[in-house]
Scaffold this motif. Structure first.
Motif, mmCIF file in Angstrom:
data_model
loop_
_atom_site.group_PDB
_atom_site.id
_atom_site.type_symbol
_atom_site.label_atom_id
_atom_site.label_comp_id
_atom_site.label_asym_id
_atom_site.label_seq_id
_atom_site.Cartn_x
_atom_site.Cartn_y
_atom_site.Cartn_z
ATOM 1 N N PRO A 87 -1.242 18.299 6.574
ATOM 2 C CA PRO A 87 -1.360 17.532 5.322
ATOM 3 C C PRO A 87 -1.491 16.045 5.615
ATOM 4 O O PRO A 87 -0.720 15.495 6.402
ATOM 5 C CB PRO A 87 -0.032 17.825 4.604
ATOM 6 N N PRO A 88 -2.478 15.385 5.033
ATOM 7 C CA PRO A 88 -2.598 13.931 5.221
ATOM 8 C C PRO A 88 -1.377 13.212 4.647
ATOM 9 O O PRO A 88 -0.749 13.702 3.708
ATOM 10 C CB PRO A 88 -3.865 13.572 4.435
ATOM 11 N N ARG A 89 -1.058 12.072 5.203
ATOM 12 C CA ARG A 89 0.052 11.253 4.716
ATOM 13 C C ARG A 89 -0.459 9.833 4.470
ATOM 14 O O ARG A 89 -0.147 8.902 5.199
ATOM 15 C CB ARG A 89 1.199 11.253 5.739
ATOM 16 N N PRO A 90 -1.266 9.642 3.429
ATOM 17 C CA PRO A 90 -1.870 8.321 3.179
ATOM 18 C C PRO A 90 -0.871 7.324 2.619
ATOM 19 O O PRO A 90 0.086 7.682 1.927
ATOM 20 C CB PRO A 90 -2.954 8.639 2.150
ATOM 21 N N ARG A 91 -1.123 6.050 2.915
ATOM 22 C CA ARG A 91 -0.339 4.995 2.266
ATOM 23 C C ARG A 91 -0.710 4.918 0.784
ATOM 24 O O ARG A 91 0.154 4.745 -0.057
ATOM 25 C CB ARG A 91 -0.579 3.641 2.953
ATOM 26 N N GLU A 92 -2.011 5.002 0.495
ATOM 27 C CA GLU A 92 -2.455 4.980 -0.901
ATOM 28 C C GLU A 92 -3.457 6.097 -1.127
ATOM 29 O O GLU A 92 -4.386 6.288 -0.341
ATOM 30 C CB GLU A 92 -3.083 3.627 -1.265
ATOM 31 N N LEU A 93 -3.232 6.848 -2.206
ATOM 32 C CA LEU A 93 -4.112 7.955 -2.581
ATOM 33 C C LEU A 93 -4.619 7.698 -3.991
ATOM 34 O O LEU A 93 -3.833 7.427 -4.903
ATOM 35 C CB LEU A 93 -3.348 9.283 -2.521
ATOM 36 N N GLU A 162 -6.584 5.254 1.674
ATOM 37 C CA GLU A 162 -6.869 6.058 2.869
ATOM 38 C C GLU A 162 -7.349 7.452 2.503
ATOM 39 O O GLU A 162 -7.966 8.136 3.316
ATOM 40 C CB GLU A 162 -5.614 6.182 3.754
ATOM 41 N N PHE A 163 -7.070 7.864 1.257
ATOM 42 C CA PHE A 163 -7.429 9.223 0.837
ATOM 43 C C PHE A 163 -7.708 9.208 -0.654
ATOM 44 O O PHE A 163 -7.152 8.395 -1.408
ATOM 45 C CB PHE A 163 -6.272 10.187 1.139
ATOM 46 N N ALA A 164 -8.594 10.114 -1.083
ATOM 47 C CA ALA A 164 -8.897 10.257 -2.507
ATOM 48 C C ALA A 164 -9.041 11.733 -2.836
ATOM 49 O O ALA A 164 -9.405 12.551 -1.975
ATOM 50 C CB ALA A 164 -10.178 9.510 -2.873
#
Length: 257
Positions: A87-93, A162-164
């Motif tokens: 699972p990604p762990r982005p700072r901002e999604l 970092e992720f959307a």
């Protein structure tokens, strides 16, 4: 001509709702407490997700919203496991086109981002009981650290992530009109260009599409210089009449700036 008339009607009410916007604070859904009887295979999968992630969405939202949370969590869990990715762990999604954002708890639980931002162009549609969408979204976000809601057109949004995620982005006219929105908001080229611009170098996009629209959405994503990393077709947990029983889940990545 009929579509144009419907579009004009939806545009009028969208503008009216935004002009008269007034947010009185969080208005959460009444929790269901328990789910209705589910088909055996769906019940088993919901039980697996409860155990694995320590969630009981029905204790914070209504039954329909709870099932949507389990369904979206199922898609994420199954897709990344199938692709052999953690699972990604982005700072901002960024969740693009979040609507009522009832599924925010599932995204928050799966990704554990420092900031989870739901963005939707419509924030003040009046719901049952006199509640507007913004108030209901704030209710869904209550207790989720770092979660926020922005009423904005994502094609004009500028903020790094970092992720959307994009669940069923509008790429054809019919779904847009079905959601009572004007055709002027159908801007798939601009939408994917904004995603590409806002994603950090090597940032990724998780997208869900109806199987009939995945190819169209994929073409827009490639046109915006996003590269497909992986794809998976998945059954819906909470299929409804008139809605396709399968979805296409895909992961996309942008290169370095």
């Amino acid at each position: 001509m009929l579509d144009r008339l419907r579009s004009a009607y939806h545009g009028f009410w969208l503008a009216a709702s935004e002009r008269t916007a007034r947010v009185r604070g969080p208005r959460p859904e009444a929790p269901a407490g328990t789910l209705p009887a589910l088909p055996p295979d769906v019940g088993r999968r919901v039980g697996e997700l409860r155990d694995r992630y320590g969630v009981e969405f029905e204790r914070r939202v209504g039954a329909r919203s709870a099932l949507q949370n389990y369904e979206y969590l199922d898609w994420l869990d199954a897709a990344f496991a199938s692709w052999g990715l953690p699972p990604p762990r982005p700072r901002e999604l960024h969740d693009v086109g979040c609507g009522g954002f009832a599924y925010a708890p599932a995204l928050h639980r799966y990704f554990a981002p420092a900031r989870l931002v739901g963005i939707d162009v419509e924030g003040h549609r009046r719901l049952r009981g006199g509640v507007n969408r913004h108030e209901r979204v704030l209710g869904h976000l209550a207790g989720l650290p770092g979660a926020e809601f922005a009423v904005a057109d994502y094609t004009r949004w500028s903020r790094r992530a970092e992720f959307a995620t994009a669940f069923f982005p509008f790429v054809t006219p019919a779904p847009l009109l079905a959601w009572r929105l004007p055709l002027s908001l159908l801007k798939p080229d601009a939408l994917f260009a904004a995603l590409r611009a806002n994603l950090a170098p090597h940032g990724r996009l998780f997208m869900a599409n109806q199987s009939t629209e995945h190819t169209i959405a994929a073409d827009f994503a490639r046109r915006a210089a996003l590269a497909r990393v992986a794809v998976l077709e998945r059954e819906r947990l909470a299929a409804e009449p008139g809605i396709a029983a399968r979805v296409v889940l895909s992961l996309w990545e942008c290169g370095a700036d």
